[in-house]
Scaffold this active site. Structure first.
Site, PDB file in Angstrom:
ATOM      1  N   THR A   1       0.842  -1.198   0.000  1.00  0.00           N
ATOM      2  CA  THR A   1       0.000   0.000   0.000  1.00  0.00           C
ATOM      3  C   THR A   1       0.878   1.249   0.000  1.00  0.00           C
ATOM      4  OG1 THR A   1      -1.670  -1.237   1.203  1.00  0.00           O
ATOM      5  CG2 THR A   1      -1.909   1.142   1.192  1.00  0.00           C
TER       6      THR A   1
ATOM      7  N   LYS B   1       6.154  10.535  21.275  1.00  0.00           N
ATOM      8  CA  LYS B   1       6.126  11.311  22.534  1.00  0.00           C
ATOM      9  C   LYS B   1       4.701  11.495  23.029  1.00  0.00           C
ATOM     10  CE  LYS B   1       9.975  14.108  20.820  1.00  0.00           C
ATOM     11  NZ  LYS B   1      10.303  15.458  20.370  1.00  0.00           N
TER      12      LYS B   1
ATOM     13  N   HIS C   1     -10.290  -0.632   4.417  1.00  0.00           N
ATOM     14  CA  HIS C   1      -9.133  -0.398   3.549  1.00  0.00           C
ATOM     15  C   HIS C   1      -9.710  -0.131   2.145  1.00  0.00           C
ATOM     16  CE1 HIS C   1      -5.232  -0.490   1.909  1.00  0.00           C
ATOM     17  NE2 HIS C   1      -4.781  -1.654   2.341  1.00  0.00           N
TER      18      HIS C   1
HETATM   19  C1  NCD Z   1      -3.727  -5.829   3.922  1.00  0.00           C
HETATM   20  C2  NCD Z   1      -3.910  -4.831   5.036  1.00  0.00           C
HETATM   21  O1  NCD Z   1      -2.968  -4.100   5.377  1.00  0.00           O
HETATM   22  O2  NCD Z   1      -5.001  -4.776   5.544  1.00  0.00           O
HETATM   23  N1  NCD Z   1      -2.586  -5.638   3.163  1.00  0.00           N
HETATM   24  C3  NCD Z   1      -2.632  -4.757   2.129  1.00  0.00           C
HETATM   25  O3  NCD Z   1      -2.786  -3.576   2.313  1.00  0.00           O
HETATM   26  N2  NCD Z   1      -2.541  -5.254   0.889  1.00  0.00           N
HETATM   27  C4  NCD Z   1      -3.991  -7.230   4.286  1.00  0.00           C
HETATM   28  C5  NCD Z   1      -3.373  -7.802   5.525  1.00  0.00           C
HETATM   29  O4  NCD Z   1      -2.548  -7.193   6.184  1.00  0.00           O
HETATM   30  O5  NCD Z   1      -3.744  -8.944   5.825  1.00  0.00           O
END
Ligand code: NCD
Length: 326
Positions: A63, A92, A144
Site C-alpha cells: 500500500t 512522545k 481499507h
Molecule cells: C492488507 C492490510 O494491510 O489490511 N494488506 C494490504 O494492504 N494489501 C492485508 C493484511 O494485512 O492482511
C-alpha cells in the site's frame, strides 16, 4: 483535465470507507485508470503542484509503495513516513489530530494515512476539513477502501463488468480483516453478487456487516466447517485473507486463530475444485493460507492485483485533484 467530467463521490474529497462509492463511480474510476495506463504522459503533472504526505502508523509494503509510485506517476514527490510511531512526535504521545495539524501547517495538502485504530482516519478527515483530502490506507480492523478499489478493478478487468452474476467466496479472518470489510460493503452494492463467507468459527464476518447485508437484501451463506473443495465449487471469485494475528486480544486467541485456520488452507487441490473460469485473490501479505504451489495455478490473480494497485491509486488521486480544482 476538464474533459474528464468526473462526478463527485460521496464525502469527497476524503476517502474513508468503501461504501461512499457506488457502482456508477467505479465506472468513471476504471475508465480513468485505463486512460492513465494508455497515456501516462498526459497525466504526468496532475499532482506536480501538490505536496502529499504518506503517514503510516502501521506496517505496510504494497500500500505504501504503490501510493508512493502513484504520486510519482502524477508528478508529485511525496513525503513518506513509514513508521510514525518511531519517527514522529507520536512516539512522545502526540495525538493523530495534532499530527494532522502539523503536516497541514507545513504545507502538505493531501494526507494518506494508515493507523492502528478503527475510525481514526475518518477523525483525521474531520480535522483536515474539506480543503485537504485525507485517504484511508487502512484503519485497524475497520476498512481499507483503496484496496477494494483495486480488487474490484481487477475483477472488472477479468470479467469485463461487475454487472453480471458473481458468486464471491470470502475466506479467512472475516472478523478482523479490514480488506474484506471494505470489499463486502462495496461489492454488495452490485445487484447480482452473492457472497459465500468461509471462515473458522471464531473469525466469522462481523455481525454489523451481516446485518447491513440483511437490510439491503444481499444474499450470502456462511461456512465454518466442511470440505473446502465442495464449498468453492461454484465460485467465480475466491478472496483469501491471512489470520490477523496481530489483532488478536492475547496469545490464547492468537493460538486458537492459527489452529482453526488449518482447515481453511487453499491448496492446489482446493483451487482446482473451483470452476475453470474462477479466480483467486489475496490482498497479500500471505502467510500459510495459500501455499506457493498455487501461484502457478491458472486461477491465481493475487500478483496481478498487486500490480494494479498503483494505477488504481493514481486514478483515485487524479479524480480527487479534478474535484479540488473543477
Ligand atoms: C492488507 C492490510 O494491510 O489490511 N494488506 C494490504 O494492504 N494489501 C492485508 C493484511 O494485512 O492482511
Amino acid at each position: 483535465m476538464q474533459y474528464l467530467d468526473l462526478p463527485a463521490f460521496a464525502y469527497a474529497p476524503h476517502v474513508v470507507r468503501s461504501q461512499q462509492f457506488n457502482p456508477g463511480d467505479l465506472d468513471h474510476l476504471f475508465r480513468l485508470v485505463e486512460e492513465i495506463r494508455k497515456r501516462p504522459d498526459f497525466f504526468s503533472s496532475v499532482l506536480a503542484d501538490i505536496e502529499v504526505a504518506i503517514l503510516f502508523w502501521e506496517q505496510s509494503s504494497r500500500t505504501r509503495t504503490s501510493f508512493q509510485k502513484a504520486c510519482q506517476m502524477l508528478g508529485a514527490n511525496p513525503l513518506v513516513v513509514e513508521d510514525m510511531t518511531k519517527f514522529s512526535s507520536a512516539a512522545k504521545g502526540e495525538s493523530l489530530a495534532d499530527s494532522v495539524r502539523q503536516y497541514l501547517a507545513q504545507g502538505y495538502r493531501y494526507l494518506i494515512i494508515r493507523h492502528k485504530d478503527e475510525g481514526s482516519v475518518e477523525q483525521a478527515a474531520g480535522v483536515a476539513g474539506p480543503g485537504n483530502p485525507v485517504i484511508n490506507a487502512g484503519d485497524g480492523k475497520g476498512q481499507h477502501p483503496t484496496q477494494t478499489l483495486l480488487d474490484l478493478y481487477t475483477i472488472w478487468k477479468e470479467f469485463g463488468t461487475l454487472e453480471r452474476p458473481l458468486i464471491v467466496g470470502v475466506l479467512g479472518d472475516l472478523l478482523r480483516g479490514r480488506t474484506v470489510h471494505s470489499l463486502v460493503y462495496l461489492l454488495g452494492k452490485f445487484r447480482r453478487v452473492q457472497f459465500v463467507f468461509i471462515s473458522p468459527p471464531d473469525s466469522r464476518m462481523k455481525p454489523d456487516l451481516l446485518e447491513h447485508l440483511d437490510r439491503h437484501y444481499v444474499p450470502y451463506v456462511e461456512h465454518t466447517a466442511g470440505d473446502l473443495r465442495k464449498v468453492v465449487r461454484d465460485l467465480d471469485v475466491l478472496y483469501v485473507t491471512r489470520p490477523q494475528t496481530e489483532r488478536a486480544k492475547d496469545d490464547d486467541e492468537k493460538a486458537t486463530l492459527i489452529a482453526q485456520y488449518q482447515s481453511f488452507i487453499v491448496t492446489d487441490e482446493v483451487a482446482n475444485a473451483m470452476p475453470k473460469h474462477g479466480i483467486i485473490f489475496h490482498p497479500l501479505p500471505r502467510t500459510f493460507e495459500i501455499p506457493t504451489e498455487v501461484d502457478k495455478n491458472p486461477r491465481a490473480r493475487y500478483f496481478q492485483q498487486m500490480e494494479n494497485g498503483r494505477f488504481v491509486r493514481a486514478g483515485l488521486l487524479t479524480w480527487i485533484k479534478y474535484l479540488m480544482t473543477a
